[in-house]
Motif scaffolding. Structure first.
Motif, short mmCIF file in Angstrom:
data_model
loop_
_atom_site.label_atom_id
_atom_site.label_comp_id
_atom_site.label_asym_id
_atom_site.label_seq_id
_atom_site.Cartn_x
_atom_site.Cartn_y
_atom_site.Cartn_z
N LEU A 142 -0.09 -54.45 -6.00
CA LEU A 142 1.04 -54.71 -4.95
C LEU A 142 2.04 -54.35 -6.09
O LEU A 142 3.21 -54.16 -5.53
CB LEU A 142 1.23 -56.13 -4.58
CG LEU A 142 0.17 -56.71 -3.71
CD1 LEU A 142 0.41 -58.14 -3.56
CD2 LEU A 142 0.23 -55.76 -2.53
N PHE A 143 2.07 -54.22 -7.19
CA PHE A 143 3.30 -54.03 -8.28
C PHE A 143 2.92 -52.64 -9.11
O PHE A 143 1.84 -52.59 -9.39
CB PHE A 143 3.50 -55.44 -9.11
CG PHE A 143 3.62 -56.62 -8.29
CD1 PHE A 143 4.97 -56.91 -8.01
CD2 PHE A 143 2.61 -57.67 -8.11
CE1 PHE A 143 5.08 -58.08 -7.15
CE2 PHE A 143 2.78 -58.48 -7.30
CZ PHE A 143 3.79 -58.86 -6.90
N GLN A 182 8.33 -58.89 0.38
CA GLN A 182 8.55 -57.45 0.45
C GLN A 182 7.36 -56.72 -0.33
O GLN A 182 7.27 -55.43 -0.51
CB GLN A 182 9.90 -57.09 -0.70
CG GLN A 182 11.27 -57.26 -0.03
CD GLN A 182 12.34 -57.26 -0.78
OE1 GLN A 182 12.29 -57.07 -2.02
NE2 GLN A 182 13.59 -57.12 -0.44
N HIS A 183 6.65 -57.82 -0.85
CA HIS A 183 5.49 -57.30 -1.54
C HIS A 183 4.13 -57.88 -1.07
O HIS A 183 2.97 -58.03 -1.76
CB HIS A 183 5.34 -57.77 -3.14
CG HIS A 183 6.46 -56.99 -3.90
ND1 HIS A 183 7.81 -57.31 -4.14
CD2 HIS A 183 6.40 -55.83 -4.75
CE1 HIS A 183 8.29 -56.47 -4.89
NE2 HIS A 183 7.56 -55.58 -5.28
N SER A 213 3.24 -60.52 0.13
CA SER A 213 2.75 -61.93 -0.51
C SER A 213 3.39 -63.07 -0.10
O SER A 213 3.48 -64.18 -0.77
CB SER A 213 2.59 -61.76 -2.07
OG SER A 213 2.07 -60.74 -2.45
#
Length: 291
Positions: free
Chosen positions: A237-238, A271-272, A274
Motif C-alpha cells: 500500500l506504501f 487514500q491508502h 485502509s
C-alpha cells in the motif's frame, strides 16, 4: 556477586576496539559516529542516564566466490552477562535458510559461558557455518523452480503507541525500517501509529527491535497477510517509509504534548485503502467532516 553496568560497558568498548582492529577496512563495521563517545561520556560521569545501547553491524565474506553476510549486533547494557541480540542476513539465503542460520547461531551463543564477550565468536560461527545453509538454499531453489506456482506473502503490521516524541526513538524506527526494506509510515505525536509492510520475518524483526528493551504503552493492534503469485511489491500500500506529522489542534503545553489531527489521519488511511484500520486502532468509527 552483583555486576555493575559500568563494568559491562567497559567490556563492550574493549570488544568494539578489538573488532575495529580485526576489521579495519572501510565498510566492514558499520557503527554510528556517536555510539562509542556516548558510552565513554557515561563512564566518565555515571550520575546521568544510561547511554543508548551499542548497535552496529559487521560485513562478513563467506566462501568462494565470496557471499556477503551482514551480522547485526545489539548489546544490552548488561552484556556480556546478558546475551547479545544477533541477527545474520544475506541476499543469497532464502527466508527459511536464513531462519535456520539464525536459530543455529542463537543456539551456539547460548551454549557459551555467560560473562565472556562473544561477538567475534559469533562472526567465526557465521563464517564456518553459512556455507551449509547456502548449499541448502541452492538445492531448495532448484526444487522450487520445478513447481508450477510459488506464492509470496506480504506481511503488514499496524502498531499503536500512546505517543511518539523522542528524536532518538524516531531515528531508530526509520533506520530499522530502511535496513529491513519495509514500507509504511510513522505518525509522530500523540497518539503514535506505525505501519510496516514487507517480508514476514523482516516485519517481526522490526517489531522485536523497536520494542527492546521495554517500550511501554505500545501494542500491535492488527496484522494482515496478503498472498500473491507475483512480487510482494505489487501488493504494497506504501512505496516508501513515510514520516507523518499532521498539524495539531491547539497548544497542549510546554512539553509539546500535542494531539494529532485524527481527521487528517483518517483521510490519509482512506487514500491508502485502509480506512477500516481507524476503528481497529482507536475503537471508534472514523468519520470525515463535511467540506
Amino acid at each position: 556477586m552483583a555486576v555493575a553496568v559500568k563494568d559491562c560497558l567497559e567490556l563492550q568498548l574493549l570488544e568494539v576496539e578489538m573488532l575495529l582492529s580485526m576489521f579495519p577496512k572501510n565498510g566492514e563495521i558499520n557503527l554510528e559516529e556517536d555510539a562509542v563517545p556516548s558510552v565513554q561520556r557515561y563512564l566518565r560521569n555515571t550520575d546521568g542516564g544510561l547511554p543508548p545501547q551499542l548497535e552496529y553491524s559487521i560485513a562478513i565474506d563467506v566462501g568462494e566466490p565470496k557471499v556477503k553476510v551482514e551480522l547485526q549486533v545489539l548489546l544490552p547494557h548488561m552484556y556480556p552477562h546478558v546475551a547479545p541480540q544477533l541477527f545474520a542476513r544475506s541476499d543469497a539465503l532464502h527466508r527459511q535458510q536464513q531462519l535456520q542460520l539464525n536459530t543455529g547461531l542463537a543456539s551456539h551463543i547460548s551454549s557459551l559461558d555467560s560473562g565472556e564477550v562473544c561477538v567475534y565468536e559469533a562472526v567465526q560461527w557465521v563464517k564456518d557455518n553459512t556455507l551449509l545453509y547456502l548449499e541448502n538454499s541452492k538445492i531448495s531453489s532448484e526444487s522450487a523452480s520445478k513447481e508450477a506456482v510459488v506464492k509470496e506473502t506480504l506481511h503488514r503490521m499496524w502498531i499503536y503507541s500512546h505517543h511518539i516524541y523522542r528524536q532518538e526513538l524516531r531515528k531508530k524506527i526509520f533506520d530499522c525500517a530502511k535496513k529491513l526494506n519495509l514500507t509504511g509510515f510513522c505518525l509522530t505525536g500523540k497518539p503514535g501509529v506505525i505501519c510496516v509492510e514487507g517480508l514476514t520475518e523482516n516485519c517481526e524483526e522490526f517489531w522485536r527491535v523497536i520494542r527492546y528493551p521495554n517500550w511501554k504503552h505500545i501494542s500491535c493492534k492488527h496484522v494482515e497477510n496478503i498472498e500473491t503469485e507475483k512480487s510482494i511489491d505489487t501488493v504494497r500500500l506504501f512505496h516508501a517509509f513515510e514520516d507523518l506529522q499532521f498539524q495539531a489542534h491547539g497548544d497542549y503545553g510546554l512539553r509539546n504534548d500535542y494531539h494529532m489531527d485524527l481527521g487528517q489521519f483518517l483521510e490519509f488511511l482512506k487514500q491508502h485503502q485502509s480506512g477500516h484500520i481507524f476503528q481497529i486502532l482507536f475503537g471508534v468509527e472514523g468519520k470525515l467532516s463535511d467540506k
